[in-house]
Design a protein around this motif. Structure first.
Motif, mmCIF file in Angstrom:
data_model
loop_
_atom_site.group_PDB
_atom_site.id
_atom_site.type_symbol
_atom_site.label_atom_id
_atom_site.label_comp_id
_atom_site.label_asym_id
_atom_site.label_seq_id
_atom_site.Cartn_x
_atom_site.Cartn_y
_atom_site.Cartn_z
ATOM 1 N N GLU A 50 -10.297 -37.226 13.510
ATOM 2 C CA GLU A 50 -11.278 -38.302 13.414
ATOM 3 C C GLU A 50 -12.671 -37.837 13.845
ATOM 4 O OE1 GLU A 50 -8.078 -41.906 14.380
ATOM 5 O OE2 GLU A 50 -9.396 -41.124 15.959
ATOM 6 N N ILE A 51 -12.747 -37.063 14.912
ATOM 7 C CA ILE A 51 -14.052 -36.667 15.454
ATOM 8 C C ILE A 51 -14.677 -35.533 14.658
ATOM 9 C CG2 ILE A 51 -15.227 -35.773 17.508
ATOM 10 C CD1 ILE A 51 -13.042 -37.123 19.195
ATOM 11 N N SER A 52 -13.851 -34.693 14.037
ATOM 12 C CA SER A 52 -14.373 -33.527 13.302
ATOM 13 C C SER A 52 -15.262 -33.928 12.135
ATOM 14 C CB SER A 52 -13.223 -32.649 12.805
ATOM 15 O OG SER A 52 -12.393 -33.364 11.907
ATOM 16 N N GLU A 53 -15.212 -35.193 11.742
ATOM 17 C CA GLU A 53 -16.118 -35.705 10.711
ATOM 18 C C GLU A 53 -17.571 -35.563 11.155
ATOM 19 O OE1 GLU A 53 -17.336 -40.090 8.858
ATOM 20 O OE2 GLU A 53 -15.423 -39.834 9.925
ATOM 21 N N PHE A 54 -17.793 -35.548 12.462
ATOM 22 C CA PHE A 54 -19.161 -35.555 12.996
ATOM 23 C C PHE A 54 -19.621 -34.190 13.515
ATOM 24 C CE2 PHE A 54 -17.109 -39.686 13.894
ATOM 25 C CZ PHE A 54 -17.847 -40.477 13.024
ATOM 26 N N GLY A 55 -18.707 -33.233 13.664
ATOM 27 C CA GLY A 55 -19.095 -31.922 14.184
ATOM 28 C C GLY A 55 -17.895 -31.122 14.641
ATOM 29 N N GLU A 56 -18.152 -30.124 15.471
ATOM 30 C CA GLU A 56 -17.108 -29.180 15.870
ATOM 31 C C GLU A 56 -16.329 -29.690 17.075
ATOM 32 O OE1 GLU A 56 -17.863 -24.913 15.802
ATOM 33 O OE2 GLU A 56 -19.887 -25.351 15.082
ATOM 34 N N VAL A 57 -15.003 -29.720 16.923
ATOM 35 C CA VAL A 57 -14.127 -30.164 17.994
ATOM 36 C C VAL A 57 -12.791 -29.447 17.860
ATOM 37 C CG1 VAL A 57 -13.382 -32.158 16.626
ATOM 38 C CG2 VAL A 57 -13.073 -32.168 19.094
ATOM 39 N N SER A 58 -12.256 -29.010 18.985
ATOM 40 C CA SER A 58 -10.949 -28.366 19.010
ATOM 41 C C SER A 58 -10.153 -28.984 20.147
ATOM 42 C CB SER A 58 -11.087 -26.852 19.194
ATOM 43 O OG SER A 58 -11.829 -26.555 20.367
ATOM 44 N N TYR A 59 -8.927 -28.501 20.357
ATOM 45 C CA TYR A 59 -8.127 -29.106 21.420
ATOM 46 C C TYR A 59 -7.169 -28.094 22.031
ATOM 47 C CZ TYR A 59 -4.013 -29.397 18.332
ATOM 48 O OH TYR A 59 -2.948 -29.089 17.512
ATOM 49 N N ILE A 60 -6.682 -28.438 23.217
ATOM 50 C CA ILE A 60 -5.600 -27.709 23.863
ATOM 51 C C ILE A 60 -4.653 -28.738 24.472
ATOM 52 C CG2 ILE A 60 -6.993 -27.402 25.964
ATOM 53 C CD1 ILE A 60 -5.375 -24.851 26.521
ATOM 54 N N ALA A 61 -3.383 -28.630 24.134
ATOM 55 C CA ALA A 61 -2.355 -29.513 24.690
ATOM 56 C C ALA A 61 -1.774 -28.842 25.931
ATOM 57 C CB ALA A 61 -1.261 -29.770 23.656
ATOM 58 N N ILE A 62 -1.966 -29.476 27.080
ATOM 59 C CA ILE A 62 -1.562 -28.831 28.333
ATOM 60 C C ILE A 62 -1.392 -29.880 29.429
ATOM 61 C CG2 ILE A 62 -3.947 -28.451 29.107
ATOM 62 C CD1 ILE A 62 -3.023 -25.687 30.153
ATOM 63 N N ASP A 63 -0.498 -29.612 30.344
ATOM 64 C CA ASP A 63 -0.346 -30.424 31.547
ATOM 65 C C ASP A 63 -1.364 -29.913 32.562
ATOM 66 O OD1 ASP A 63 0.346 -31.671 33.902
ATOM 67 O OD2 ASP A 63 2.451 -31.085 33.865
ATOM 68 N N ILE A 64 -2.369 -30.718 32.863
ATOM 69 C CA ILE A 64 -3.458 -30.221 33.712
ATOM 70 C C ILE A 64 -3.035 -30.036 35.165
ATOM 71 C CG2 ILE A 64 -5.257 -31.177 32.237
ATOM 72 C CD1 ILE A 64 -5.643 -33.361 34.387
ATOM 73 N N THR A 65 -1.847 -30.510 35.536
ATOM 74 C CA THR A 65 -1.375 -30.284 36.900
ATOM 75 C C THR A 65 -0.672 -28.941 37.048
ATOM 76 O OG1 THR A 65 0.789 -31.354 36.560
ATOM 77 C CG2 THR A 65 -1.054 -32.763 37.226
ATOM 78 N N SER A 66 -0.447 -28.233 35.939
ATOM 79 C CA SER A 66 0.201 -26.920 36.034
ATOM 80 C C SER A 66 -0.717 -25.926 36.726
ATOM 81 C CB SER A 66 0.594 -26.409 34.648
ATOM 82 O OG SER A 66 -0.534 -26.304 33.806
ATOM 83 N N GLU A 67 -0.126 -24.916 37.330
ATOM 84 C CA GLU A 67 -0.867 -24.017 38.226
ATOM 85 C C GLU A 67 -2.023 -23.309 37.542
ATOM 86 O OE1 GLU A 67 0.031 -20.267 41.279
ATOM 87 O OE2 GLU A 67 1.676 -21.340 40.309
ATOM 88 N N ASP A 68 -1.831 -22.864 36.318
ATOM 89 C CA ASP A 68 -2.860 -22.075 35.637
ATOM 90 C C ASP A 68 -3.619 -22.877 34.592
ATOM 91 O OD1 ASP A 68 -0.735 -22.358 33.935
ATOM 92 O OD2 ASP A 68 -0.624 -20.250 33.333
ATOM 93 N N ALA A 69 -3.544 -24.213 34.668
ATOM 94 C CA ALA A 69 -4.191 -25.049 33.652
ATOM 95 C C ALA A 69 -5.699 -24.820 33.593
ATOM 96 C CB ALA A 69 -3.900 -26.518 33.920
ATOM 97 N N GLY A 70 -6.347 -24.703 34.751
ATOM 98 C CA GLY A 70 -7.793 -24.524 34.776
ATOM 99 C C GLY A 70 -8.242 -23.302 34.000
ATOM 100 N N GLU A 71 -7.609 -22.178 34.266
ATOM 101 C CA GLU A 71 -7.971 -20.937 33.577
ATOM 102 C C GLU A 71 -7.688 -21.035 32.083
ATOM 103 O OE1 GLU A 71 -9.565 -18.452 34.751
ATOM 104 O OE2 GLU A 71 -9.565 -19.051 36.853
#
Length: 257
Positions: A50-71
């Protein structure tokens, strides 16, 4: 006025729906490239399409509570776009009970999601924000300023988010990294819409919003776009001298500035 998002890269957690998704769309429309972050890939794919109609957007599916999520999140942004300018720590949930009804595991899960995940992602992002300056926005709740009964552990986590925001702003200002928070009140969400459909299907949304918002000075539930407007402003160059503050987005219902 120029928000100056052209060429900038933003990472937004909890952005497959709700306030995070609306913020992502607004920033992309203003010229930013955005990395969406959430756990569910299906929701992320839908938001990206839906958003890519307006410009560049990508994604990452991840559990942000996992130890290495930030990196992993920051590395994905760098792989896709080569830089990082804005981080919006939006992911969270509403979990509230009385003190005696909460298990230790509930405390741990809530703090992991709402505080430590933001710490980990921010820590990974800061070396890259230092290169040109940037903005970090932490999403909290109005109840974090004035906790009520039966509001734990979420109000404690949100209060910690406010303290984190102020302390980070003091530490990072020397690098031209601004850190702010928004304190959310009653904003339209999937949960509220389900409650509307289950409890008052005979009412229109406007009617239901006004009924639920009787005790809110502005008299209604807020829209996700209204929250996203404030977040987009605070992360933009228009707010270049705003740091260490927490803005209420609550229709005037809060009891603290």
């Amino acid at each position: 006025m120029n928000f100056n998002y052209q060429g900038k890269v933003a990472v937004i957690t909890g952005s497959s729906k709700g306030i995070g998704r609306e913020t992502a769309e607004q920033m992309v429309k203003l010229g930013a490239k955005v990395l969406l972050v959430a756990r569910g890939e299906e929701g992320l794919k839908k938001a990206q399409a839906e958003i890519s109609e307006f410009g560049e957007v990508s994604y990452i599916a991840i559990d942000i509570t996992s130890e290495d999520a930030g990196e992993k999140i920051v590395n994905k942004a760098l792989e896709e776009y080569g830089r990082l300018d804005v981080l919006v720590n939006n992911a969270g949930s509403s979990f509230a009970k009385s003190f005696e009804d909460i298990e230790l595991s509930d405390w741990e899960q809530d703090i992991d999601l709402k505080v430590l995940a933001a710490v980990k992602i921010s820590k990974a992002a800061i070396p890259h924000l230092k290169k040109q300056g940037g903005a970090i926005l932490n999403l909290t709740a109005v109840m974090g300023k004035t906790p009520q009964a039966n509001s734990l552990p979420t109000t404690v986590s949100r209060s910690a988010g406010l303290a984190l925001t102020k302390a980070m702003s003091k530490d990072l200002g020397q690098y031209n990294i601004r850190v702010n928070a928004v304190c959310i009140g009653l904003i339209r969400s999937d949960q509220i819409e389900k409650r509307w459909q289950n409890n008052a299907p005979d009412l229109s949304w406007d009617e239901y919003s006004k009924k639920i918002g009787e005790n809110i000075p502005l008299g209604r539930i807020g829209d996700t776009s209204e929250a996203a407007n404030v977040i987009t402003f605070l992360c933009s160059d228009l707010a270049s001298y705003v740091s260490g503050t927490a803005v209420n987005i609550d229709g005037g219902s809060g009891h603290a500035w």
